[in-house]
Scaffold this motif. Structure first.
Motif, PDB file in Angstrom:
ATOM      1  N   ALA A   3      -7.523  13.071 -16.108  1.00 43.68           N
ATOM      2  CA  ALA A   3      -7.575  14.483 -15.709  1.00 43.68           C
ATOM      3  C   ALA A   3      -6.557  14.737 -14.620  1.00 43.68           C
ATOM      4  CB  ALA A   3      -8.968  14.831 -15.200  1.00 43.68           C
ATOM      5  N   GLU A   4      -6.033  15.956 -14.596  1.00 42.60           N
ATOM      6  CA  GLU A   4      -5.089  16.289 -13.519  1.00 42.60           C
ATOM      7  C   GLU A   4      -5.515  17.551 -12.804  1.00 42.60           C
ATOM      8  OE1 GLU A   4      -1.110  17.133 -14.886  1.00 42.60           O
ATOM      9  OE2 GLU A   4      -1.881  17.835 -16.805  1.00 42.60           O
ATOM     10  N   PHE A   5      -5.049  17.685 -11.584  1.00 39.67           N
ATOM     11  CA  PHE A   5      -5.382  18.861 -10.786  1.00 39.67           C
ATOM     12  C   PHE A   5      -4.255  19.112  -9.789  1.00 39.67           C
ATOM     13  CE2 PHE A   5      -6.625  16.177  -7.203  1.00 39.67           C
ATOM     14  CZ  PHE A   5      -7.046  15.015  -7.834  1.00 39.67           C
ATOM     15  N   PRO A   6      -4.074  20.380  -9.399  1.00 37.05           N
ATOM     16  CA  PRO A   6      -2.990  20.693  -8.475  1.00 37.05           C
ATOM     17  C   PRO A   6      -3.328  20.247  -7.055  1.00 37.05           C
ATOM     18  CG  PRO A   6      -4.250  22.665  -8.970  1.00 37.05           C
ATOM     19  CD  PRO A   6      -4.834  21.564  -9.815  1.00 37.05           C
ATOM     20  N   LEU A   7      -2.319  19.779  -6.337  1.00 35.25           N
ATOM     21  CA  LEU A   7      -2.527  19.382  -4.939  1.00 35.25           C
ATOM     22  C   LEU A   7      -1.878  20.381  -3.994  1.00 35.25           C
ATOM     23  CD1 LEU A   7      -1.927  15.527  -4.857  1.00 35.25           C
ATOM     24  CD2 LEU A   7      -4.026  16.766  -4.349  1.00 35.25           C
ATOM     25  N   ALA A   8      -1.456  21.519  -4.561  1.00 34.51           N
ATOM     26  CA  ALA A   8      -0.631  22.471  -3.822  1.00 34.51           C
ATOM     27  C   ALA A   8      -1.118  22.739  -2.404  1.00 34.51           C
ATOM     28  CB  ALA A   8      -0.553  23.775  -4.593  1.00 34.51           C
ATOM     29  N   ASP A   9      -2.399  23.026  -2.240  1.00 33.73           N
ATOM     30  CA  ASP A   9      -2.842  23.361  -0.886  1.00 33.73           C
ATOM     31  C   ASP A   9      -3.766  22.306  -0.298  1.00 33.73           C
ATOM     32  OD1 ASP A   9      -4.342  24.230  -2.925  1.00 33.73           O
ATOM     33  OD2 ASP A   9      -4.842  26.179  -2.115  1.00 33.73           O
ATOM     34  N   ALA A  10      -3.556  21.070  -0.704  1.00 34.26           N
ATOM     35  CA  ALA A  10      -4.332  19.988  -0.094  1.00 34.26           C
ATOM     36  C   ALA A  10      -3.575  19.451   1.119  1.00 34.26           C
ATOM     37  CB  ALA A  10      -4.540  18.866  -1.104  1.00 34.26           C
ATOM     38  N   ALA A  11      -4.301  19.000   2.112  1.00 31.15           N
ATOM     39  CA  ALA A  11      -3.672  18.441   3.307  1.00 31.15           C
ATOM     40  C   ALA A  11      -4.683  17.601   4.060  1.00 31.15           C
ATOM     41  CB  ALA A  11      -3.174  19.569   4.207  1.00 31.15           C
ATOM     42  N   VAL A  12      -4.154  16.685   4.856  1.00 32.69           N
ATOM     43  CA  VAL A  12      -5.030  15.919   5.731  1.00 32.69           C
ATOM     44  C   VAL A  12      -5.362  16.787   6.937  1.00 32.69           C
ATOM     45  CG1 VAL A  12      -5.242  13.881   7.193  1.00 32.69           C
ATOM     46  CG2 VAL A  12      -4.048  13.722   5.004  1.00 32.69           C
ATOM     47  N   VAL A  13      -6.611  17.142   7.058  1.00 33.25           N
ATOM     48  CA  VAL A  13      -7.052  17.989   8.167  1.00 33.25           C
ATOM     49  C   VAL A  13      -8.290  17.351   8.782  1.00 33.25           C
ATOM     50  CG1 VAL A  13      -7.965  20.258   8.809  1.00 33.25           C
ATOM     51  CG2 VAL A  13      -6.162  20.094   7.098  1.00 33.25           C
ATOM     52  N   ASP A  14      -8.303  17.262  10.091  1.00 31.20           N
ATOM     53  CA  ASP A  14      -9.438  16.669  10.800  1.00 31.20           C
ATOM     54  C   ASP A  14      -9.832  15.312  10.223  1.00 31.20           C
ATOM     55  OD1 ASP A  14      -9.502  18.811  12.484  1.00 31.20           O
ATOM     56  OD2 ASP A  14     -11.120  19.850  11.444  1.00 31.20           O
TER      57      ASP A  14
ATOM     58  N   GLU B  51      -5.615   9.394  -7.882  1.00 26.44           N
ATOM     59  CA  GLU B  51      -4.207   9.161  -7.578  1.00 26.44           C
ATOM     60  C   GLU B  51      -3.598  10.463  -7.080  1.00 26.44           C
ATOM     61  OE1 GLU B  51      -1.758   8.040 -10.896  1.00 26.44           O
ATOM     62  OE2 GLU B  51       0.057   8.088  -9.680  1.00 26.44           O
ATOM     63  N   LEU B  52      -2.913  10.396  -5.969  1.00 23.85           N
ATOM     64  CA  LEU B  52      -2.186  11.556  -5.462  1.00 23.85           C
ATOM     65  C   LEU B  52      -0.710  11.332  -5.749  1.00 23.85           C
ATOM     66  CD1 LEU B  52      -3.893  11.718  -1.944  1.00 23.85           C
ATOM     67  CD2 LEU B  52      -4.608  12.872  -4.040  1.00 23.85           C
ATOM     68  N   ALA B  53      -0.068  12.299  -6.375  1.00 22.73           N
ATOM     69  CA  ALA B  53       1.344  12.123  -6.750  1.00 22.73           C
ATOM     70  C   ALA B  53       2.143  13.360  -6.361  1.00 22.73           C
ATOM     71  CB  ALA B  53       1.459  11.823  -8.234  1.00 22.73           C
ATOM     72  N   GLY B  54       2.055  13.739  -5.102  1.00 26.84           N
ATOM     73  CA  GLY B  54       2.852  14.877  -4.638  1.00 26.84           C
ATOM     74  C   GLY B  54       2.189  16.207  -4.963  1.00 26.84           C
ATOM     75  N   ASP B  55       2.711  16.882  -5.989  1.00 31.49           N
ATOM     76  CA  ASP B  55       2.165  18.192  -6.365  1.00 31.49           C
ATOM     77  C   ASP B  55       0.867  18.082  -7.147  1.00 31.49           C
ATOM     78  OD1 ASP B  55       4.436  19.160  -5.340  1.00 31.49           O
ATOM     79  OD2 ASP B  55       5.416  19.597  -7.263  1.00 31.49           O
ATOM     80  N   THR B  56       0.685  16.925  -7.763  1.00 33.29           N
ATOM     81  CA  THR B  56      -0.401  16.766  -8.724  1.00 33.29           C
ATOM     82  C   THR B  56      -1.278  15.586  -8.368  1.00 33.29           C
ATOM     83  OG1 THR B  56       1.117  17.577 -10.421  1.00 33.29           O
ATOM     84  CG2 THR B  56      -0.870  16.506 -11.204  1.00 33.29           C
ATOM     85  N   GLY B  57      -2.560  15.735  -8.576  1.00 41.13           N
ATOM     86  CA  GLY B  57      -3.478  14.618  -8.419  1.00 41.13           C
ATOM     87  C   GLY B  57      -4.044  14.259  -9.782  1.00 41.13           C
ATOM     88  N   TYR B  58      -4.478  13.005  -9.915  1.00 39.93           N
ATOM     89  CA  TYR B  58      -5.046  12.547 -11.189  1.00 39.93           C
ATOM     90  C   TYR B  58      -6.366  11.836 -10.949  1.00 39.93           C
ATOM     91  CZ  TYR B  58      -0.255  13.133 -12.908  1.00 39.93           C
ATOM     92  OH  TYR B  58       0.975  13.642 -13.229  1.00 39.93           O
ATOM     93  N   LEU B  59      -7.285  11.992 -11.902  1.00 40.94           N
ATOM     94  CA  LEU B  59      -8.464  11.144 -11.963  1.00 40.94           C
ATOM     95  C   LEU B  59      -8.149  10.086 -13.004  1.00 40.94           C
ATOM     96  CD1 LEU B  59     -11.128  13.969 -11.852  1.00 40.94           C
ATOM     97  CD2 LEU B  59     -10.443  12.437 -10.004  1.00 40.94           C
TER      98      LEU B  59
ATOM     99  N   ALA C 281       0.845  -1.184   0.000  1.00 42.87           N
ATOM    100  CA  ALA C 281       0.000   0.000   0.000  1.00 42.87           C
ATOM    101  C   ALA C 281       0.883   1.238   0.000  1.00 42.87           C
ATOM    102  CB  ALA C 281      -0.891  -0.001   1.235  1.00 42.87           C
ATOM    103  N   ILE C 282       0.387   2.304  -0.616  1.00 41.21           N
ATOM    104  CA  ILE C 282       1.142   3.548  -0.631  1.00 41.21           C
ATOM    105  C   ILE C 282       0.826   4.297   0.658  1.00 41.21           C
ATOM    106  CG2 ILE C 282       1.502   5.727  -1.830  1.00 41.21           C
ATOM    107  CD1 ILE C 282       0.440   4.240  -4.353  1.00 41.21           C
ATOM    108  N   GLY C 283       1.845   4.531   1.455  1.00 44.47           N
ATOM    109  CA  GLY C 283       1.631   5.274   2.690  1.00 44.47           C
ATOM    110  C   GLY C 283       1.040   4.394   3.777  1.00 44.47           C
ATOM    111  N   THR C 284       0.908   4.981   4.946  1.00 45.59           N
ATOM    112  CA  THR C 284       0.452   4.207   6.094  1.00 45.59           C
ATOM    113  C   THR C 284      -0.992   4.509   6.453  1.00 45.59           C
ATOM    114  OG1 THR C 284       1.326   5.946   7.472  1.00 45.59           O
ATOM    115  CG2 THR C 284       2.735   4.019   7.149  1.00 45.59           C
TER     116      THR C 284
ATOM    117  N   GLY D  28       0.058  10.869   3.979  1.00 45.84           N
ATOM    118  CA  GLY D  28      -0.455  12.219   4.177  1.00 45.84           C
ATOM    119  C   GLY D  28       0.615  13.288   4.163  1.00 45.84           C
ATOM    120  N   THR D  29       1.869  12.910   4.304  1.00 48.63           N
ATOM    121  CA  THR D  29       2.947  13.897   4.279  1.00 48.63           C
ATOM    122  C   THR D  29       3.433  14.146   2.859  1.00 48.63           C
ATOM    123  OG1 THR D  29       3.625  13.122   6.446  1.00 48.63           O
ATOM    124  CG2 THR D  29       5.183  14.491   5.244  1.00 48.63           C
ATOM    125  N   ALA D  30       3.703  13.057   2.161  1.00 44.65           N
ATOM    126  CA  ALA D  30       4.197  13.191   0.784  1.00 44.65           C
ATOM    127  C   ALA D  30       3.055  13.463  -0.184  1.00 44.65           C
ATOM    128  CB  ALA D  30       4.930  11.914   0.380  1.00 44.65           C
ATOM    129  N   LEU D  31       1.822  13.291   0.296  1.00 46.00           N
ATOM    130  CA  LEU D  31       0.631  13.396  -0.548  1.00 46.00           C
ATOM    131  C   LEU D  31       0.722  12.472  -1.756  1.00 46.00           C
ATOM    132  CD1 LEU D  31      -0.638  17.089  -0.559  1.00 46.00           C
ATOM    133  CD2 LEU D  31      -1.525  15.102   0.663  1.00 46.00           C
TER     134      LEU D  31
END
Ligand code: HEM
Length: 353
Positions: free
Chosen positions: A231-242, A201-209, A115-118, A169-172
């Protein structure tokens, strides 16, 4: 001879060679090869292309998956940087550059963990309408509709539920699988494209559908591609919150791979915004956020600390990001980035022409 000129098909061929056209000629140093083989971002180069040659396809095999197109520099050297799709299974693969010459690199993908990440993801939702003008066209000019399997339609979005997977959640980085399918039809069957097995898919700076794309393009070519980063989208200000990673109406665009698989639209075409709530298990970690920046125009930089559940007492240190000292570590603490929120309107479930 009668003055009739046949119109040339301008849409790029969606069909990639079934087997790698080359398995040698891509240069990679040890560090980048190790990164590539473990699914991390890597940089590879190949020479011998025409000066400034455009549209060199970067394709990974065995099942050909178009990752990108790149342009050679003035010396004919092409460079690709990126991470392999999270949907790509472990095993033997060949990365290729396909242009005026073909170059390749055989390698074995072995991700460090299954699995990717914990952080375990369950019950994730996804709202995305693909492209409003396409839905309007389907329901109007094309006299068609869509058939949904394990996907709902709540105008203006297709809605997936029960996405599951894992993330860091750190490396996104991560992969959340929603499944289901949308079969678009129209023009008495001439239009027939299915987007299946939805994934985020989350790949650091970028997410993909990511979808499996099957059907026929507008140019009449048949397509059957697995794991297309559509499709791609920026993950710049995404974070695990609450306890969740939230995407709130983030703009998406069509990728090169998506343009090749779907046809009609060019890469970079604006698609509908994506909204997703991706809950992570409580052991996943605590969101850490700094004060919102004074500049109201700038989006606040937020990061997350991932606390692995079972790391034999190893301390987990907060990240210091962009020179800002991260202060809070209390459970549940964190600043959620305010974004435009959308209200979904309820609409009929399916369309029929
Ligand atoms: C009988 C065959 C077809 C006819 C007569 C036809 C006709 C048209 C027309 C007239 C438009 C322009 C619509 C507008 O400007 O509002 C259009 C757009 C489009 N067609 Fe078709 N089409 C056909 C087949 C297909 C097929 C097989 C596909 C495969 C996916 C397709 C995908 C599209 C797309 C994506 C658009 C752009 C929609 C938008 O975003 O505005 N078409 N088509």
């Amino acid at each position: 001879s009668t003055g009739t000129v046949a119109a040339a098909a301008v849409v790029k061929r969606a069909t990639l060679p079934a087997t790698p056209p080359a398995s040698e000629g891509i240069d990679v140093d040890e560090q980048n090869l190790a990164a590539l083989a473990s699914g991390q971002p890597a940089t590879v180069t190949a020479s011998g292309f025409r000066p400034n040659e455009e549209g060199i396809k970067v394709v990974v095999y065995s099942t050909p998956v178009l990752l990108d197109t790149v342009t050679a520099d003035a010396s004919g050297v092409a460079t690709w940087s990126g991470a392999l799709p999270a949907a790509l299974e472990d095993g033997a693969h060949t990365l290729t550059f396909q242009g005026s010459v073909d170059r390749g690199l055989a390698f074995t993908l072995a991700r460090a963990t299954a699995a990717i990440g914990t952080c375990t993801v369950e019950g994730a939702t996804l709202n995305w309408g693909y492209k409003e003008s396409f839905r309007t066209y389907i329901e109007g000019i094309a006299k068609g509709g869509w058939t949904l399997t394990d996907v709902a339609y709540r105008y203006p979005d297709f809605v997936w539920e029960n996405g599951a997977g894992s993330l860091d959640g750190t490396a996104l980085t991560g992969l959340v699988t929603y499944g289901g399918s949308i079969a678009f039809t129209g023009h008495d069957g001439a239009l027939n494209t299915t987007l299946g097995n939805a994934r985020v898919e989350l790949a650091g700076d970028t997410g993909y559908l990511v979808f499996d794309v099957t059907g026929t393009t507008q140019a009449g070519e048949s397509v059957d591609q697995q794991g297309v980063r559509l499709a791609e989208f920026p993950l710049a200000d995404a974070a695990v919150v609450d306890g969740a990673l939230r995407l709130d109406a983030v703009a998406t665009t069509l990728t090169e791979a998506g343009a090749a698989a779907f046809g009609t639209y060019q890469a970079g075409e604006q698609l509908d915004p994506v909204t997703a709530v991706i809950p992570v298990d409580t052991a996943c970690g605590t969101a850490v956020a700094e004060e919102p920046e004074a500049d109201a125009g700038a989006s606040a930089a937020v990061t997350a600390v991932t606390e692995p559940a079972d790391t034999e007492g190893a301390p987990v240190w907060p990240w210091i990001v962009g020179g800002l000292v991260v202060v809070a570590l209390a459970a549940g603490g964190g600043v959620l980035i305010a974004r435009r929120s959308r209200t979904a309107q309820a609409e009929p479930e399916t369309t029929e022409g």
